[in-house]
Design an enzyme around this catalytic site. Structure first.
Site, PDB file in Angstrom:
ATOM      1  N   SER A   1       0.610  -1.016   0.360  1.00  0.00           N
ATOM      2  CA  SER A   1       0.447  -0.237   0.022  1.00  0.00           C
ATOM      3  C   SER A   1       1.325   1.242   0.200  1.00  0.00           C
ATOM      4  CB  SER A   1      -0.933  -0.226   1.336  1.00  0.00           C
ATOM      5  OG  SER A   1      -0.104   0.036   2.488  1.00  0.00           O
TER       6      SER A   1
ATOM      7  N   ASP B   1      -6.118   8.266   8.272  1.00  0.00           N
ATOM      8  CA  ASP B   1      -6.191   6.337   9.130  1.00  0.00           C
ATOM      9  C   ASP B   1      -4.972   6.698  10.088  1.00  0.00           C
ATOM     10  OD1 ASP B   1      -3.854   5.721   8.062  1.00  0.00           O
ATOM     11  OD2 ASP B   1      -5.142   4.558   6.768  1.00  0.00           O
TER      12      ASP B   1
ATOM     13  N   HIS C   1      -0.914   5.065   7.439  1.00  0.00           N
ATOM     14  CA  HIS C   1      -0.052   5.825   5.479  1.00  0.00           C
ATOM     15  C   HIS C   1      -0.241   7.697   5.823  1.00  0.00           C
ATOM     16  CE1 HIS C   1      -2.585   1.765   5.537  1.00  0.00           C
ATOM     17  NE2 HIS C   1      -1.396   1.159   4.622  1.00  0.00           N
TER      18      HIS C   1
END
Length: 259
Positions: free
Chosen positions: A69, A231, A234
């Protein structure tokens, strides 16, 4: 396996269940649950902006981004702030060449599932490849030796296909503040061990390792509220810009060395 549940299991494994008191096991379990609640789960895929970034002279430089990611850019506010896009534009500026960006990275990828990304990449080999992988190996409690060995094999495949390869080694998971202490320190230790093993494997395979935990994470520690996405796990666009500023020079060096 949920990412924070994986972190808790990885921490318990690292410590050795037999060496943990019932109180410590309970503490780590509780901290993993608490961190998972604070961070939540990502429900959207990263933006995509693959394609040609025009330059001036010379042949088109084929640039591929592979990994998890972080490589895909989860948390970036828009496509212009994806790491692949930032780096593609940086390569245009530095080389004067047009750059064609292809992103193979996928959210949740581990070094095991990374193999399928390399399968795709070597079918149309890039000139230059960036790999960011390892965080999910820690949260999924993959053995450090296994993870590094698999990475070395795939870097060697990319090199054999003619690509110059730069690998950002496992980031410092200790920057994730929703993971409380002592769990955060344990996960940081695991990530550091993996980064060291990755570096050795990448060098053996002919790639260029970049110690992300050393070169990138300090800024994330100092500017936590500025560089992380909502979040809290990240990076946001500013965070990806910081990381890209660090990674651009090694990519240029790798490209020069391969020509």
């Amino acid at each position: 396996m949920g990412i924070l549940r994986g972190i808790r299991v990885a921490a318990v494994t690292l410590c050795g269940v037999g060496g943990l008191s019932g109180a410590m096991y309970g503490l780590l379990t509780g901290q993993g649950k608490r961190a998972r609640t604070l961070i939540g789960r990502s429900t959207t895929d990263p933006h995509r902006a693959d394609g040609l970034y025009p330059g001036g002279v010379g042949s088109v430089l084929k640039f591929a981004v592979l990994g998890d990611s972080l490589a895909a850019g989860l948390g970036a506010e828009n496509a212009d702030l994806l790491p692949g896009v930032l780096l593609a534009r940086g390569l245009v500026e530095e080389t004067g060449r047009s750059v064609h960006l292809t992103t193979y990275a996928r959210v949740g990828a581990t070094t095991r599932t990374f193999i399928s990304q390399v399968d795709q990449a070597v079918a149309d080999p890039p000139d230059l490849a960036l790999v960011i992988i390892g965080g999910n190996d820690v949260t999924g409690k993959m053995r450090v030796r296994t993870s590094a060995a698999l990475l070395g094999i795939e870097v060697a495949r990319l090199r054999a296909a003619g690509a110059a390869v730069v690998v950002a080694t496992c980031p410092d998971l200790g920057t994730i503040r929703p993971i409380p202490q002592p769990l955060r320190s344990i996960v940081r230790q695991w990530g550091r061990m993996l980064a060291k093993a990755q570096r050795a494997a990448v060098l053996r395979a002919g790639g260029i390792p970049v110690p992300a935990a050393d070169l990138i994470s300090a800024e994330f520690h100092m500017r936590y509220s500025e560089l992380f996405s909502p979040d809290r796990f990240h990076p946001n666009g500013a965070g990806y810009r910081h990381a890209s500023d660090v990674l651009l020079a090694p990519l240029c060096r790798a490209l020069t060395a391969s020509t």
